[in-house]
Design a protein around this motif. Structure first.
Motif, PDB file in Angstrom:
ATOM      1  N   SER A   1       0.832  -1.201   0.000  1.00 40.64           N
ATOM      2  CA  SER A   1       0.000   0.000   0.000  1.00 40.64           C
ATOM      3  C   SER A   1       0.869   1.254   0.000  1.00 40.64           C
ATOM      4  O   SER A   1       0.665   2.187  -0.775  1.00 40.64           O
ATOM      5  CB  SER A   1      -0.904   0.010   1.239  1.00 40.64           C
ATOM      6  OG  SER A   1      -1.538   1.263   1.367  1.00 40.64           O
ATOM      7  N   ALA A   2       1.870   1.260   0.860  1.00 40.34           N
ATOM      8  CA  ALA A   2       2.702   2.463   0.998  1.00 40.34           C
ATOM      9  C   ALA A   2       3.548   2.711  -0.252  1.00 40.34           C
ATOM     10  O   ALA A   2       3.606   3.824  -0.771  1.00 40.34           O
ATOM     11  CB  ALA A   2       3.595   2.323   2.230  1.00 40.34           C
TER      12      ALA A   2
ATOM     13  N   LEU B   1       2.912   4.724  -6.637  1.00 40.27           N
ATOM     14  CA  LEU B   1       3.193   5.885  -7.479  1.00 40.27           C
ATOM     15  C   LEU B   1       3.617   7.080  -6.626  1.00 40.27           C
ATOM     16  O   LEU B   1       4.287   7.978  -7.109  1.00 40.27           O
ATOM     17  CB  LEU B   1       1.949   6.246  -8.276  1.00 40.27           C
ATOM     18  CG  LEU B   1       1.493   5.176  -9.269  1.00 40.27           C
ATOM     19  CD1 LEU B   1       0.158   5.557  -9.893  1.00 40.27           C
ATOM     20  CD2 LEU B   1       2.542   4.988 -10.356  1.00 40.27           C
ATOM     21  N   GLY B   2       3.197   7.077  -5.365  1.00 39.91           N
ATOM     22  CA  GLY B   2       3.592   8.157  -4.461  1.00 39.91           C
ATOM     23  C   GLY B   2       5.106   8.250  -4.353  1.00 39.91           C
ATOM     24  O   GLY B   2       5.665   9.341  -4.263  1.00 39.91           O
TER      25      GLY B   2
ATOM     26  N   TYR C   1      -5.436   8.943  -8.752  1.00 41.71           N
ATOM     27  CA  TYR C   1      -4.352   7.945  -8.779  1.00 41.71           C
ATOM     28  C   TYR C   1      -4.539   6.993  -9.960  1.00 41.71           C
ATOM     29  O   TYR C   1      -3.593   6.573 -10.604  1.00 41.71           O
ATOM     30  CB  TYR C   1      -4.399   7.171  -7.473  1.00 41.71           C
ATOM     31  CG  TYR C   1      -3.138   6.457  -7.048  1.00 41.71           C
ATOM     32  CD1 TYR C   1      -2.235   7.061  -6.180  1.00 41.71           C
ATOM     33  CD2 TYR C   1      -2.856   5.162  -7.458  1.00 41.71           C
ATOM     34  CE1 TYR C   1      -1.106   6.408  -5.745  1.00 41.71           C
ATOM     35  CE2 TYR C   1      -1.725   4.498  -7.033  1.00 41.71           C
ATOM     36  CZ  TYR C   1      -0.851   5.116  -6.179  1.00 41.71           C
ATOM     37  OH  TYR C   1       0.279   4.459  -5.753  1.00 41.71           O
TER      38      TYR C   1
ATOM     39  N   PHE D   1       0.914  10.991   2.243  1.00 40.17           N
ATOM     40  CA  PHE D   1       0.462  10.269   1.056  1.00 40.17           C
ATOM     41  C   PHE D   1       1.294   9.014   0.841  1.00 40.17           C
ATOM     42  O   PHE D   1       0.769   7.927   0.606  1.00 40.17           O
ATOM     43  CB  PHE D   1       0.568  11.196  -0.163  1.00 40.17           C
ATOM     44  CG  PHE D   1      -0.005  10.614  -1.417  1.00 40.17           C
ATOM     45  CD1 PHE D   1      -1.365  10.716  -1.678  1.00 40.17           C
ATOM     46  CD2 PHE D   1       0.804   9.968  -2.339  1.00 40.17           C
ATOM     47  CE1 PHE D   1      -1.904  10.171  -2.836  1.00 40.17           C
ATOM     48  CE2 PHE D   1       0.269   9.418  -3.503  1.00 40.17           C
ATOM     49  CZ  PHE D   1      -1.088   9.529  -3.750  1.00 40.17           C
ATOM     50  N   SER D   2       2.602   9.186   0.953  1.00 42.55           N
ATOM     51  CA  SER D   2       3.489   8.073   0.658  1.00 42.55           C
ATOM     52  C   SER D   2       3.338   6.939   1.660  1.00 42.55           C
ATOM     53  O   SER D   2       3.426   5.765   1.301  1.00 42.55           O
ATOM     54  CB  SER D   2       4.936   8.568   0.632  1.00 42.55           C
ATOM     55  OG  SER D   2       5.766   7.572   0.109  1.00 42.55           O
TER      56      SER D   2
ATOM     57  N   SER E   1       0.630   6.185   3.167  1.00 40.78           N
ATOM     58  CA  SER E   1      -0.781   5.751   3.192  1.00 40.78           C
ATOM     59  C   SER E   1      -1.445   6.015   4.530  1.00 40.78           C
ATOM     60  O   SER E   1      -2.280   5.229   4.978  1.00 40.78           O
ATOM     61  CB  SER E   1      -0.928   4.244   2.907  1.00 40.78           C
ATOM     62  OG  SER E   1      -0.380   3.888   1.693  1.00 40.78           O
TER      63      SER E   1
ATOM     64  N   MET F   1      -6.096   8.363   6.364  1.00 39.43           N
ATOM     65  CA  MET F   1      -7.450   8.138   5.843  1.00 39.43           C
ATOM     66  C   MET F   1      -8.011   6.767   6.184  1.00 39.43           C
ATOM     67  O   MET F   1      -9.040   6.365   5.659  1.00 39.43           O
ATOM     68  CB  MET F   1      -7.504   8.365   4.339  1.00 39.43           C
ATOM     69  CG  MET F   1      -6.540   7.519   3.559  1.00 39.43           C
ATOM     70  SD  MET F   1      -6.935   7.511   1.818  1.00 39.43           S
ATOM     71  CE  MET F   1      -7.732   5.912   1.705  1.00 39.43           C
TER      72      MET F   1
ATOM     73  N   THR G   1      -6.564   3.704   5.768  1.00 36.17           N
ATOM     74  CA  THR G   1      -6.099   2.509   5.058  1.00 36.17           C
ATOM     75  C   THR G   1      -5.461   1.542   6.055  1.00 36.17           C
ATOM     76  O   THR G   1      -5.701   0.336   6.019  1.00 36.17           O
ATOM     77  CB  THR G   1      -5.036   2.900   4.004  1.00 36.17           C
ATOM     78  OG1 THR G   1      -5.631   3.823   3.111  1.00 36.17           O
ATOM     79  CG2 THR G   1      -4.534   1.700   3.242  1.00 36.17           C
TER      80      THR G   1
HETATM   81  N1  PFF Z   1       0.955   5.320  -0.484  1.00 31.68           N
HETATM   82  C1  PFF Z   1       0.566   5.186  -1.850  1.00 31.68           C
HETATM   83  C2  PFF Z   1       1.696   5.608  -2.721  1.00 31.68           C
HETATM   84  O1  PFF Z   1       2.695   6.120  -2.217  1.00 31.68           O
HETATM   85  O2  PFF Z   1       1.610   5.449  -3.932  1.00 31.68           O
HETATM   86  C3  PFF Z   1      -0.695   5.961  -2.165  1.00 31.68           C
HETATM   87  C4  PFF Z   1      -1.760   5.830  -1.139  1.00 31.68           C
HETATM   88  C5  PFF Z   1      -2.293   4.581  -0.845  1.00 31.68           C
HETATM   89  C6  PFF Z   1      -2.173   6.926  -0.428  1.00 31.68           C
HETATM   90  C7  PFF Z   1      -3.225   4.448   0.167  1.00 31.68           C
HETATM   91  C8  PFF Z   1      -3.104   6.823   0.555  1.00 31.68           C
HETATM   92  C9  PFF Z   1      -3.620   5.572   0.844  1.00 31.68           C
HETATM   93  F1  PFF Z   1      -4.478   5.467   1.794  1.00 31.68           F
END
Ligand code: PFF
Length: 453
Positions: A25-26, A29-30, A108, A229-230, A232, A235, A237
């Motif tokens: 998850s982490a 693309l981030g 995304y 964001f990176s 995750s 929110m 997750t």
């Molecule tokens: N962390 C993911 C990334 O770096 O691409 C994007 C992401 C996934 C953001 C899940 C937020 C999330 F809850």
């Protein structure tokens, strides 16, 4: 759970599975698309330093806080708050997370779609014979179109929905364990090629030499948003994934391993991209298209570039997929557990609704590129609002919830696995979630948004 469809709540099979899924998850693309372009726009080195500070001082504790909530409650992102704080408004944090999930997945999936286009181009030798300018032009022609970007977005959303519909354990968990190490290996090889290009030093200097004159409050907010964001976080997750973690898994170690893996890949992505950016005379502040222009350039200059391009874009698509899956899971777990839908129905409804919103994000680069709201496209707003506003805001409330509401005993139970682990840093963690993280995020927020001059 008395729902007939799900007599026993699904869970990860064990420690490695949890890490693979959470790191899946982490890492996405981030790290490889967003980090280099945001760092590039914000002056490089000094941004990296502030980003790293946020990752470890705030990101890691927030991640641990989310895992704690999820495993304690054994519910989805919204249901967890309802269960742990019945009759209280804390569940609104979960609701905000669902909104953030919609926005994130909407934009995304646009970029994830681009990775599929580039994968096909890699197969058909589409980069061959093009110089830097031509590759930039081809990218611009592609992304400003409608049909192909939309088609790929749709395909990507379909893949995401398919995996979520099948459940996570036997799909994502199994493959991420094998694929993530291959991704790292490949990035290292590409780094080596990038570093041996003429003029690579300038790129490294840009990435690692801090120039604090570039740092303003909005840049600091960007660094915080990128960190959230990176990882995750912010929110739900990791609340959702945390709810699938068994009682004997060590949460602090898991959070630390995921944080380190995620950060290492972001830095490697920087090392892969910036030397080439300078070697090929591309503007580091190029923006959304940065990796899609720079990487094909590198492949063009590599022995065996044709094969590396294929493998790379395959893995990038997979890295994106293991992230989109985690975002969709937040919404699907909520729909199925709180609104009593079957997993199948929840998946179809959530994925369709998000795809519909996502169309506007994709068209932001083409027909809707002039439809600006306060200077940003729809895509720009989804990106900015989710990363820089909703995730930090979510993070503030999540740490406040763990620090002030959940209670020391519950937190200690989760962190130490009911006293089995030592939990030496428990008090440090509590100080961070009670005071340091909420105050720091609030300050960055207020100044970054210019609420106080
Ligand atoms: N962390 C993911 C990334 O770096 O691409 C994007 C992401 C996934 C953001 C899940 C937020 C999330 F809850």
């Amino acid at each position: 759970m008395t729902n007939n469809d799900v007599p026993v709540r699904d869970s990860f099979s064990g420690k490695v599975g949890v890490i693979a899924a959470a790191a899946g998850s982490a890492v996405g693309l981030g790290n490889i698309w967003r980090f280099p372009y945001v760092a590039g726009e914000n002056g490089g080195g000094a941004f990296l330093l502030i980003y790293l500070g946020f990752i470890f001082a705030i990101g890691f504790p927030v991640m641990l806080a989310e895992l704690t909530i999820g495993r304690r409650a054994q519910r989805n992102a919204l249901g967890s708050f309802k269960k742990l704080a019945p009759g209280k408004p804390w569940y609104l944090i979960g609701l905000m997370g669902i909104v953030a999930a919609f926005m994130i997945l909407a934009f995304y999936s646009t970029i994830a779609g681009w990775t599929l286009e580039y994968l096909v181009q890699a197969f058909t030798n589409g980069f061959s014979g093009q110089d830097a300018m031509q590759l930039k032009e081809s990218f611009e022609v592609f992304q400003s179109g409608s049909f192909r970007p939309l088609l790929w977005q749709l395909v990507f959303m379909f893949l995401t929905a398919f995996i979520i519909y099948r459940g996570v354990k036997r799909g994502i968990e199994k493959y991420t364990k094998i694929l993530m190490p291959v991704l790292v290996f490949l990035i290292i090889i590409i780094c080596i090629r990038s570093l041996t290009l003429d003029g690579a030093g300038e790129g490294l200097e840009f990435l690692f030499k801090p120039d604090f004159s570039k740092i303003t409050w909005p840049v600091i907010l960007d660094a915080l948003g990128q960190a959230a964001f990176s990882l995750s976080i912010g929110m739900g997750t990791l609340i959702t994934y945390g709810s699938y973690i068994k009682k004997d898994t060590n949460l602090p170690t898991t959070a630390l391993q995921v944080t380190v893996a995620d950060t290492s890949i972001a830095i490697l992505a920087g090392v892969m991209i910036f030397p080439a950016v300078f070697a090929f005379n591309i503007d580091p502040a190029e923006g959304f298209g940065l990796v899609f222009i720079v990487l094909p350039n590198i492949f063009e200059q590599m022995a065996g570039g044709y094969f590396f391009a294929i493998i790379f874009f395959t893995l990038l698509s997979i890295a994106a997929l293991t992230s989109t899956v985690s975002v969709l899971e937040v919404v699907v777990a909520y729909f199925s557990e709180e609104l009593n839908m079957s997993r199948r129905k929840a998946t179809i409804i959530a994925a369709s609704a998000i795809t519909l919103v996502g169309v506007f994000a994709t068209l932001s680069f083409g027909p809707l590129s002039d439809a600006l709201i306060l200077g940003k496209t729809v895509f720009g707003w989804f990106d900015y609002l989710s990363a820089n506003i909703l995730l930090p805001l979510g993070a503030i409330f999540i740490v406040l919830f763990v620090g002030w509401y959940l209670g020391k005993k519950a937190v200690a139970d989760e962190i130490t696995n009911q006293g089995e682990l030592k939990g030496r840093l428990l008090n440090v963690f509590l100080v961070i979630v009670k005071f340091i993280a909420p105050i720091a995020i609030t300050l960055v927020f207020i100044y970054g948004l210019g609420l106080i001059g």
